[in-house]
Motif scaffolding. Structure first.
Motif, PDB file in Angstrom:
ATOM      1  N   LEU A  97       0.863  -1.190   0.000  1.00 40.18           N
ATOM      2  CA  LEU A  97       0.000   0.000   0.000  1.00 40.18           C
ATOM      3  C   LEU A  97       0.893   1.232   0.000  1.00 40.18           C
ATOM      4  O   LEU A  97       1.817   1.319   0.808  1.00 40.18           O
ATOM      5  N   LYS A  98       0.645   2.164  -0.918  1.00 39.03           N
ATOM      6  CA  LYS A  98       1.407   3.421  -0.924  1.00 39.03           C
ATOM      7  C   LYS A  98       0.440   4.571  -1.091  1.00 39.03           C
ATOM      8  O   LYS A  98      -0.398   4.547  -1.995  1.00 39.03           O
ATOM      9  N   PHE A  99       0.567   5.575  -0.226  1.00 40.51           N
ATOM     10  CA  PHE A  99      -0.259   6.769  -0.330  1.00 40.51           C
ATOM     11  C   PHE A  99       0.481   7.832  -1.147  1.00 40.51           C
ATOM     12  O   PHE A  99       1.686   8.023  -0.984  1.00 40.51           O
ATOM     13  N   ALA A 100      -0.241   8.532  -2.018  1.00 39.05           N
ATOM     14  CA  ALA A 100       0.327   9.647  -2.788  1.00 39.05           C
ATOM     15  C   ALA A 100      -0.819  10.430  -3.416  1.00 39.05           C
ATOM     16  O   ALA A 100      -1.908   9.875  -3.628  1.00 39.05           O
ATOM     17  N   ASN A 101      -0.564  11.701  -3.710  1.00 40.25           N
ATOM     18  CA  ASN A 101      -1.485  12.401  -4.591  1.00 40.25           C
ATOM     19  C   ASN A 101      -1.387  11.734  -5.961  1.00 40.25           C
ATOM     20  O   ASN A 101      -0.277  11.497  -6.466  1.00 40.25           O
ATOM     21  N   SER A 102      -2.529  11.476  -6.572  1.00 37.29           N
ATOM     22  CA  SER A 102      -2.490  10.713  -7.833  1.00 37.29           C
ATOM     23  C   SER A 102      -1.802  11.491  -8.955  1.00 37.29           C
ATOM     24  O   SER A 102      -1.227  10.885  -9.861  1.00 37.29           O
ATOM     25  N   HIS A 103      -1.828  12.858  -8.889  1.00 40.21           N
ATOM     26  CA  HIS A 103      -1.141  13.609  -9.946  1.00 40.21           C
ATOM     27  C   HIS A 103       0.381  13.603  -9.731  1.00 40.21           C
ATOM     28  O   HIS A 103       1.122  14.075 -10.584  1.00 40.21           O
ATOM     29  N   GLU A 104       0.826  13.063  -8.605  1.00 44.96           N
ATOM     30  CA  GLU A 104       2.262  13.035  -8.325  1.00 44.96           C
ATOM     31  C   GLU A 104       2.856  11.627  -8.307  1.00 44.96           C
ATOM     32  O   GLU A 104       4.068  11.460  -8.263  1.00 44.96           O
ATOM     33  N   ALA A 191      -5.354  -4.076  12.171  1.00 46.07           N
ATOM     34  CA  ALA A 191      -4.163  -3.683  12.941  1.00 46.07           C
ATOM     35  C   ALA A 191      -2.972  -4.562  12.563  1.00 46.07           C
ATOM     36  O   ALA A 191      -2.789  -5.655  13.096  1.00 46.07           O
ATOM     37  N   THR A 192      -2.185  -4.108  11.593  1.00 44.64           N
ATOM     38  CA  THR A 192      -1.007  -4.845  11.120  1.00 44.64           C
ATOM     39  C   THR A 192       0.118  -3.830  10.881  1.00 44.64           C
ATOM     40  O   THR A 192      -0.133  -2.613  10.883  1.00 44.64           O
ATOM     41  N   PRO A 193       1.326  -4.301  10.594  1.00 44.94           N
ATOM     42  CA  PRO A 193       2.403  -3.359  10.261  1.00 44.94           C
ATOM     43  C   PRO A 193       2.043  -2.427   9.092  1.00 44.94           C
ATOM     44  O   PRO A 193       2.487  -1.278   9.049  1.00 44.94           O
ATOM     45  N   MET A 194       1.208  -2.896   8.145  1.00 46.44           N
ATOM     46  CA  MET A 194       0.840  -2.055   7.001  1.00 46.44           C
ATOM     47  C   MET A 194       0.148  -0.763   7.440  1.00 46.44           C
ATOM     48  O   MET A 194       0.369   0.301   6.868  1.00 46.44           O
ATOM     49  N   THR A 195      -0.696  -0.872   8.457  1.00 54.00           N
ATOM     50  CA  THR A 195      -1.432   0.302   8.923  1.00 54.00           C
ATOM     51  C   THR A 195      -0.755   0.951  10.137  1.00 54.00           C
ATOM     52  O   THR A 195      -1.134   2.042  10.551  1.00 54.00           O
ATOM     53  N   GLY A 196       0.266   0.263  10.680  1.00 50.55           N
ATOM     54  CA  GLY A 196       0.962   0.807  11.861  1.00 50.55           C
ATOM     55  C   GLY A 196       1.760   2.041  11.524  1.00 50.55           C
ATOM     56  O   GLY A 196       1.887   2.963  12.325  1.00 50.55           O
ATOM     57  N   HIS A 197       2.334   2.066  10.324  1.00 50.63           N
ATOM     58  CA  HIS A 197       3.076   3.256   9.892  1.00 50.63           C
ATOM     59  C   HIS A 197       2.725   3.554   8.438  1.00 50.63           C
ATOM     60  O   HIS A 197       2.958   2.725   7.561  1.00 50.63           O
ATOM     61  N   VAL A 198       2.170   4.726   8.187  1.00 50.94           N
ATOM     62  CA  VAL A 198       1.792   5.100   6.826  1.00 50.94           C
ATOM     63  C   VAL A 198       2.385   6.470   6.510  1.00 50.94           C
ATOM     64  O   VAL A 198       2.295   7.402   7.314  1.00 50.94           O
ATOM     65  N   ASP A 199       3.034   6.584   5.342  1.00 50.83           N
ATOM     66  CA  ASP A 199       3.540   7.886   4.884  1.00 50.83           C
ATOM     67  C   ASP A 199       2.458   8.565   4.055  1.00 50.83           C
ATOM     68  O   ASP A 199       2.222   8.197   2.906  1.00 50.83           O
ATOM     69  N   PHE A 200       1.802   9.575   4.650  1.00 56.79           N
ATOM     70  CA  PHE A 200       0.752  10.310   3.935  1.00 56.79           C
ATOM     71  C   PHE A 200       1.371  11.491   3.195  1.00 56.79           C
ATOM     72  O   PHE A 200       2.370  12.064   3.655  1.00 56.79           O
ATOM     73  N   PRO A 201       0.772  11.916   2.069  1.00 54.78           N
ATOM     74  CA  PRO A 201       1.218  13.159   1.437  1.00 54.78           C
ATOM     75  C   PRO A 201       1.041  14.325   2.418  1.00 54.78           C
ATOM     76  O   PRO A 201       0.121  14.291   3.248  1.00 54.78           O
ATOM     77  N   GLU A 202       1.907  15.331   2.307  1.00 56.47           N
ATOM     78  CA  GLU A 202       1.879  16.451   3.270  1.00 56.47           C
ATOM     79  C   GLU A 202       0.524  17.141   3.361  1.00 56.47           C
ATOM     80  O   GLU A 202       0.106  17.568   4.424  1.00 56.47           O
ATOM     81  N   ASP A 203      -0.161  17.252   2.214  1.00 62.98           N
ATOM     82  CA  ASP A 203      -1.429  17.992   2.199  1.00 62.98           C
ATOM     83  C   ASP A 203      -2.650  17.071   2.349  1.00 62.98           C
ATOM     84  O   ASP A 203      -3.758  17.431   1.947  1.00 62.98           O
ATOM     85  N   THR A 204      -2.450  15.913   2.946  1.00 62.34           N
ATOM     86  CA  THR A 204      -3.560  14.957   3.085  1.00 62.34           C
ATOM     87  C   THR A 204      -4.754  15.563   3.826  1.00 62.34           C
ATOM     88  O   THR A 204      -4.594  16.173   4.886  1.00 62.34           O
ATOM     89  N   ASP A 205      -5.930  15.395   3.252  1.00 61.74           N
ATOM     90  CA  ASP A 205      -7.176  15.778   3.919  1.00 61.74           C
ATOM     91  C   ASP A 205      -7.731  14.497   4.556  1.00 61.74           C
ATOM     92  O   ASP A 205      -8.320  13.657   3.877  1.00 61.74           O
ATOM     93  N   PHE A 206      -7.527  14.367   5.862  1.00 54.56           N
ATOM     94  CA  PHE A 206      -7.861  13.108   6.530  1.00 54.56           C
ATOM     95  C   PHE A 206      -9.371  12.835   6.570  1.00 54.56           C
ATOM     96  O   PHE A 206      -9.776  11.689   6.730  1.00 54.56           O
ATOM     97  N   SER A 207     -10.166  13.885   6.393  1.00 58.26           N
ATOM     98  CA  SER A 207     -11.613  13.650   6.378  1.00 58.26           C
ATOM     99  C   SER A 207     -11.996  12.771   5.183  1.00 58.26           C
ATOM    100  O   SER A 207     -13.041  12.124   5.190  1.00 58.26           O
ATOM    101  N   LEU A 208     -11.138  12.767   4.155  1.00 58.50           N
ATOM    102  CA  LEU A 208     -11.446  11.981   2.959  1.00 58.50           C
ATOM    103  C   LEU A 208     -11.123  10.496   3.117  1.00 58.50           C
ATOM    104  O   LEU A 208     -11.554   9.683   2.301  1.00 58.50           O
ATOM    105  N   ILE A 209     -10.331  10.170   4.126  1.00 53.28           N
ATOM    106  CA  ILE A 209      -9.945   8.754   4.246  1.00 53.28           C
ATOM    107  C   ILE A 209     -10.463   8.105   5.517  1.00 53.28           C
ATOM    108  O   ILE A 209     -10.151   6.966   5.798  1.00 53.28           O
TER     109      ILE A 209
END
Ligand SMILES: NC(=O)c1ccc[n+]([C@@H]2O[C@H](COP(=O)([O-])OP(=O)(O)OC[C@H]3O[C@@H](n4cnc5c(N)ncnc54)[C@H](O)[C@@H]3O)[C@@H](O)[C@H]2O)c1
Length: 253
Positions: A97-104, A191-209
């Motif tokens: 799983l990788k988080f990113a803005n899709s345009h980036e 609750a696994t290592p995948m969700t234990g640490h996630v690198d979110f984009p700096e401008d993440t709007d957490f209400s969306l996730i």
């Protein structure tokens, strides 16, 4: 609840068996009587899963695999089958799983996520189908709620998991008369290592996730999806085929 004989005499292969849900699934299938091939990119950690299973009196072997690589998949499945016998159960749990803005997002990251999650699931199915055509079998794939209702910042992941769901249905139709069942589970936040640490984009709007976490805000214990996988893989689920079962505390409802 199984009495430990559910999978007696059967060999199961679990990918992603070094961590999280895959490790919980390997341990659960072994506790239910299966001889378990524990496959993972992280071979040392998969060997730890094997040690845990053996310490509890179970039978297991580890093999290194990159599920996105056809030769690696074939080699790992052949090694398990040489050691434990023909595959009767496959749990495709490996994923990234990788988080990113899709345009980036880079093309490399897009390709890696789709290759591991979707192509890897297909390559594993393809590798065990010959054994299953001969002996019967059941495959359980791990999709995601993100592949059911979509999710911000993980377009490749959501697309790959939606693909896993449809791959599951397609194979279920194709092999329904030939003794092989295919089902998938779609977990919410586990609750696994995948969700234990996630690198979110700096401008993440957490209400969306927020929706990607279970509706009551609680993370799911990995033993729950493991138990569901074991049920779907077993003869108790003989008439369940081609389903995508959410395990998400009502997130998708
Ligand atoms: N944790 C969650 O909230 C959640 C929710 C829905 C779906 N899922 C899915 O559940 C599955 C298990 O996730 P988890 O949370 O246990 O994650 P995890 O990171 O704890 O485990 C994933 C495992 O997959 C292995 N892996 C990664 N790439 C691989 C490759 N190319 N070949 C072989 N093994 C590889 C990793 O080494 C790791 O051991 C994944 O498919 C994930 O997408 C997780």
């Amino acid at each position: 609840m199984s009495d430990g004989t559910r999978f007696d005499g059967r060999t199961a292969i679990v990918t992603g068996a070094a961590s999280g849900m895959g490790r919980a699934t390997a341990i659960r299938l072994a506790a239910d009587g299966a001889a378990v091939g524990c496959l993972d990119l992280a071979a040392d950690a998969a060997a730890e899963t094997v040690e845990t299973i053996r310490a509890a009196g179970g039978r297991a072997t580890a093999a290194a695999v990159d599920v996105s690589d056809r030769d690696s998949v074939r080699t790992a499945v052949a090694a398990v089958e040489a050691d434990l016998g023909p595959t009767r159960v496959l749990a495709n749990v490996a994923g990234i799983l990788k988080f990113a803005n899709s345009h980036e997002v880079s093309v490399e990251d897009w390709d890696r996520v789709v290759d591991v999650n979707l192509k890897g699931t297909f390559l594993m199915c393809q590798a065990v189908i010959p054994s299953m055509l001969e002996h019967g079998g059941s495959v359980v794939n791990v999709a995601s709620t993100a592949g059911v209702f979509g999710q911000a910042y993980v377009a490749a992941y959501a697309a790959s998991k939606g693909g896993v769901a449809m791959l599951t249905r397609a194979l279920a139709w194709e092999y329904v008369k030939r003794g092989i069942r295919f089902n998938a589970i779609a977990p919410g936040g586990v609750a696994t290592p995948m969700t234990g640490h996630v690198d979110f984009p700096e401008d993440t709007d957490f209400s969306l996730i927020q929706k990607s976490i279970a509706a009551d805000g609680q993370m799911i214990d990995p033993n729950e999806p493991a138990a569901l996988i074991a049920f779907l893989a077993s003869d108790e689920a003989a008439s369940i085929n081609g389903t995508i079962i959410p395990i998400d505390r009502a997130t998708t409802t």
